[in-house]
Enzyme design. Structure first.
Site, PDB file in Angstrom:
ATOM      1  N   HIS A  12      14.308  48.167 -37.797  1.00  0.00           N
ATOM      2  CA  HIS A  12      14.162  48.882 -36.614  1.00  0.00           C
ATOM      3  C   HIS A  12      15.442  49.825 -36.496  1.00  0.00           C
ATOM      4  CE1 HIS A  12      16.498  45.199 -34.805  1.00  0.00           C
ATOM      5  NE2 HIS A  12      17.465  46.035 -35.186  1.00  0.00           N
ATOM      6  N   HIS A  59      20.394  44.762 -28.398  1.00  0.00           N
ATOM      7  CA  HIS A  59      21.796  45.357 -28.908  1.00  0.00           C
ATOM      8  C   HIS A  59      22.675  45.786 -27.966  1.00  0.00           C
ATOM      9  CE1 HIS A  59      18.811  45.719 -32.184  1.00  0.00           C
ATOM     10  NE2 HIS A  59      19.785  45.870 -33.148  1.00  0.00           N
ATOM     11  N   HIS A 193      21.939  44.177 -44.042  1.00  0.00           N
ATOM     12  CA  HIS A 193      22.934  45.384 -43.669  1.00  0.00           C
ATOM     13  C   HIS A 193      24.053  44.707 -42.802  1.00  0.00           C
ATOM     14  CE1 HIS A 193      20.343  45.116 -40.175  1.00  0.00           C
ATOM     15  NE2 HIS A 193      20.903  46.090 -39.303  1.00  0.00           N
ATOM     16  N   GLU A 240      19.314  39.601 -38.496  1.00  0.00           N
ATOM     17  CA  GLU A 240      18.118  40.038 -38.022  1.00  0.00           C
ATOM     18  C   GLU A 240      16.826  39.469 -38.660  1.00  0.00           C
ATOM     19  OE1 GLU A 240      19.700  43.913 -35.656  1.00  0.00           O
ATOM     20  OE2 GLU A 240      18.383  44.224 -37.483  1.00  0.00           O
TER      21      GLU A 240
END
Ligand code: DHB
Ligand code: FE
Length: 279
Positions: A12, A59, A193, A240
């Site tokens: 995303h 977030h 990431h 995530e």
């Protein structure tokens, strides 16, 4: 019971929203990522879901470090998108399926999960970007949503085992739901990431491949790593993958891989897209 048509997973990364806004889908940097959605669009046109249960992470839009639920279920009739600071366009509102949300909450609590229930909830790029990718250019989203937010932001994070169990509890809720809705389960974020700190830019194709290779057939294998192992293997934001693991649980006991795409890098992320059928 609900008709679970399958599961769709995607990264995303906020920069995807900028690329869509500029029409950069054929640009050499973006093409290998966007090309992975042709198959997703075909699959959605065939399976025609009308509800999406979306496992994602907030977030810092609804919840900040001072007040951060481990699991939060949206139970609203409408959800608005807002941008927590990426400069993204604001996407059209999402219709909620509050009755199904409450049914899911009932099952979660019966199964001894204790989620926050949010009758007001905003959704950030973790939900809007996967929707823009799945249904580009539509006037209105074709599905009502039940958003489920998992804390992937501030430790202690829930374990992969707990997230898979959470998803399986949602699956039980879907199988005892009296309606006939066609439900797609969505997991967003990842894969590996790390956005900050000494390992900023870290990605790990070996761990990503392990996850992609086992998600359909052996999701329990993904629970053998502790949350700290997952941070080491996939980066601080690579956790995530918990959203994918929960979504896989919600799909049900069986799954077959229909489609996958994996491309490094999109922004700071090893980007992946996957579609699973529920058999
Ligand atoms: C990036 C990836 C994310 O998952 C996110 O939430 C924000 C930024 C990135 O790669 O830039
Ligand atoms: Fe993210």
């Amino acid at each position: 019971m609900a008709d679970i048509v399958g599961a769709y997973f995607t990264s995303h990364v906020p920069a995807i929203g900028g690329a869509i806004h500029r029409g950069d889908q054929q640009d050499p940097y973006w093409k290998p990522f966007f090309d992975g959605f042709v198959r997703v669009h075909q699959w959605l046109a065939l399976t025609k879901p009308d509800v999406a249960v979306v496992f994602n992470n907030d977030h810092g839009l609804n919840f900040f470090l001072d007040c951060l639920p481990t699991f939060a279920v949206g139970a609203a009739d409408q959800y608005h998108n807002a941008d927590e600071g990426w400069g993204l366009p604001i996407y059209k509102p999402f219709a909620g399926h509050a009755a199904l949300s409450w049914h899911i909450v009932e099952q979660l609590v019966t199964d001894e999960f204790d989620p926050a229930t949010c009758q007001k909830m905003q959704v950030d790029h973790a939900l809007s970007i996967p929707f823009e990718l799945a249904w580009p250019g539509v006037d209105a989203w074709p599905v009502k949503i039940v958003p489920i937010a998992i804390n992937t932001v501030q430790h202690p994070l829930p374990s992969a085992k707990r997230c898979l169990a959470l998803g399986r509890s949602v699956h039980r809720a879907l199988t005892s739901w009296p309606g006939q809705e066609r439900v797609v389960v969505i997991g967003t974020g990842g894969l590996s990431h790390q956005l900050d700190g000494a390992r900023a830019g870290f990605m790990n194709p070996d761990y990503d491949r392990f996850c992609l290779d086992n998600l359909a057939r052996n999701p329990d294998l993904l629970t053998r790593h502790s949350i700290h192992d997952i941070v080491r293997l996939s980066g601080t934001q690579g956790v995530e993958i918990l959203n994918w693991i929960a979504a896989r649980g919600a799909l049900g006991p069986f799954a077959t891989e229909v489609h996958r795409n994996y491309h490094i890098p999109i922004s700071n992320t090893a980007a992946a897209t996957m579609v699973l059928n529920p058999a």
